[in-house]
Scaffold this motif. Sequence first.
Motif, PDB file in Angstrom:
ATOM      1  N   GLU A   3      -8.904  -1.040  12.006  1.00 42.27           N
ATOM      2  CA  GLU A   3      -9.527  -2.282  11.569  1.00 42.27           C
ATOM      3  C   GLU A   3      -9.918  -2.135  10.113  1.00 42.27           C
ATOM      4  O   GLU A   3     -10.467  -1.115   9.712  1.00 42.27           O
ATOM      5  CB  GLU A   3     -10.740  -2.593  12.431  1.00 42.27           C
ATOM      6  CG  GLU A   3     -10.356  -2.943  13.855  1.00 42.27           C
ATOM      7  CD  GLU A   3     -11.539  -3.456  14.652  1.00 42.27           C
ATOM      8  OE1 GLU A   3     -12.454  -4.057  14.049  1.00 42.27           O
ATOM      9  OE2 GLU A   3     -11.530  -3.262  15.865  1.00 42.27           O
ATOM     10  N   PHE A   4      -9.609  -3.151   9.324  1.00 42.00           N
ATOM     11  CA  PHE A   4      -9.894  -3.132   7.898  1.00 42.00           C
ATOM     12  C   PHE A   4     -10.837  -4.273   7.558  1.00 42.00           C
ATOM     13  O   PHE A   4     -10.793  -5.335   8.189  1.00 42.00           O
ATOM     14  CB  PHE A   4      -8.604  -3.297   7.085  1.00 42.00           C
ATOM     15  CG  PHE A   4      -7.617  -2.189   7.294  1.00 42.00           C
ATOM     16  CD1 PHE A   4      -7.741  -0.996   6.606  1.00 42.00           C
ATOM     17  CD2 PHE A   4      -6.564  -2.334   8.180  1.00 42.00           C
ATOM     18  CE1 PHE A   4      -6.833   0.039   6.795  1.00 42.00           C
ATOM     19  CE2 PHE A   4      -5.652  -1.316   8.382  1.00 42.00           C
ATOM     20  CZ  PHE A   4      -5.789  -0.122   7.682  1.00 42.00           C
ATOM     21  N   SER A   5     -11.658  -4.060   6.545  1.00 41.45           N
ATOM     22  CA  SER A   5     -12.533  -5.122   6.063  1.00 41.45           C
ATOM     23  C   SER A   5     -12.738  -4.935   4.568  1.00 41.45           C
ATOM     24  O   SER A   5     -12.376  -3.903   3.996  1.00 41.45           O
ATOM     25  CB  SER A   5     -13.881  -5.094   6.798  1.00 41.45           C
ATOM     26  OG  SER A   5     -14.550  -3.871   6.542  1.00 41.45           O
ATOM     27  N   GLY A   6     -13.282  -5.946   3.948  1.00 40.35           N
ATOM     28  CA  GLY A   6     -13.592  -5.873   2.527  1.00 40.35           C
ATOM     29  C   GLY A   6     -12.379  -5.574   1.668  1.00 40.35           C
ATOM     30  O   GLY A   6     -11.289  -6.116   1.861  1.00 40.35           O
ATOM     31  N   ARG A   7     -12.572  -4.687   0.724  1.00 42.28           N
ATOM     32  CA  ARG A   7     -11.499  -4.343  -0.220  1.00 42.28           C
ATOM     33  C   ARG A   7     -10.297  -3.734   0.483  1.00 42.28           C
ATOM     34  O   ARG A   7      -9.152  -3.989   0.100  1.00 42.28           O
ATOM     35  CB  ARG A   7     -12.031  -3.378  -1.288  1.00 42.28           C
ATOM     36  CG  ARG A   7     -10.962  -2.924  -2.267  1.00 42.28           C
ATOM     37  CD  ARG A   7     -11.375  -3.099  -3.689  1.00 42.28           C
ATOM     38  NE  ARG A   7     -10.356  -2.612  -4.610  1.00 42.28           N
ATOM     39  CZ  ARG A   7      -9.453  -3.390  -5.190  1.00 42.28           C
ATOM     40  NH1 ARG A   7      -9.450  -4.692  -4.956  1.00 42.28           N
ATOM     41  NH2 ARG A   7      -8.558  -2.887  -6.010  1.00 42.28           N
ATOM     42  N   ASP A   8     -10.540  -2.930   1.523  1.00 44.43           N
ATOM     43  CA  ASP A   8      -9.430  -2.332   2.270  1.00 44.43           C
ATOM     44  C   ASP A   8      -8.531  -3.415   2.863  1.00 44.43           C
ATOM     45  O   ASP A   8      -7.304  -3.322   2.788  1.00 44.43           O
ATOM     46  CB  ASP A   8      -9.944  -1.416   3.378  1.00 44.43           C
ATOM     47  CG  ASP A   8     -10.621  -0.167   2.850  1.00 44.43           C
ATOM     48  OD1 ASP A   8     -10.435   0.178   1.669  1.00 44.43           O
ATOM     49  OD2 ASP A   8     -11.350   0.475   3.633  1.00 44.43           O
ATOM     50  N   LEU A   9      -9.124  -4.453   3.426  1.00 46.84           N
ATOM     51  CA  LEU A   9      -8.346  -5.555   4.002  1.00 46.84           C
ATOM     52  C   LEU A   9      -7.572  -6.277   2.907  1.00 46.84           C
ATOM     53  O   LEU A   9      -6.399  -6.609   3.081  1.00 46.84           O
ATOM     54  CB  LEU A   9      -9.253  -6.522   4.755  1.00 46.84           C
ATOM     55  CG  LEU A   9      -8.575  -7.729   5.389  1.00 46.84           C
ATOM     56  CD1 LEU A   9      -7.495  -7.301   6.372  1.00 46.84           C
ATOM     57  CD2 LEU A   9      -9.616  -8.611   6.079  1.00 46.84           C
ATOM     58  N   HIS A  10      -8.213  -6.492   1.776  1.00 49.04           N
ATOM     59  CA  HIS A  10      -7.538  -7.137   0.643  1.00 49.04           C
ATOM     60  C   HIS A  10      -6.302  -6.335   0.234  1.00 49.04           C
ATOM     61  O   HIS A  10      -5.222  -6.899   0.022  1.00 49.04           O
ATOM     62  CB  HIS A  10      -8.507  -7.269  -0.538  1.00 49.04           C
ATOM     63  CG  HIS A  10      -7.842  -7.489  -1.851  1.00 49.04           C
ATOM     64  ND1 HIS A  10      -7.236  -8.685  -2.189  1.00 49.04           N
ATOM     65  CD2 HIS A  10      -7.660  -6.659  -2.906  1.00 49.04           C
ATOM     66  CE1 HIS A  10      -6.715  -8.574  -3.412  1.00 49.04           C
ATOM     67  NE2 HIS A  10      -6.956  -7.357  -3.862  1.00 49.04           N
TER      68      HIS A  10
END
Length: 71
Positions: A3-10
């Motif tokens: 699961e990715f969020s924030g900058r990692d998801l971007h």
Amino acid sequence: MAEFSGRDLHLVKKALAIAVLAIERMPGPFQSGSDMTDMKELLDQLIESDVELEHYAVAAHIAVTGEAPQR
């Protein structure tokens, strides 16, 4: 699945958009259609709106070609 969020998801979204565009630009026998299809499907799951999709499409175009897309 991770699961990715924030900058990692971007970064994941941007990398997928760049990869899809790069594959689309490859000549016939070197184009991996199954990878491209899977990447597009994953992007569809991650992208929340058409506006966001357009943002990543433009960013990918700039990354791959070095130029802003012509409108």
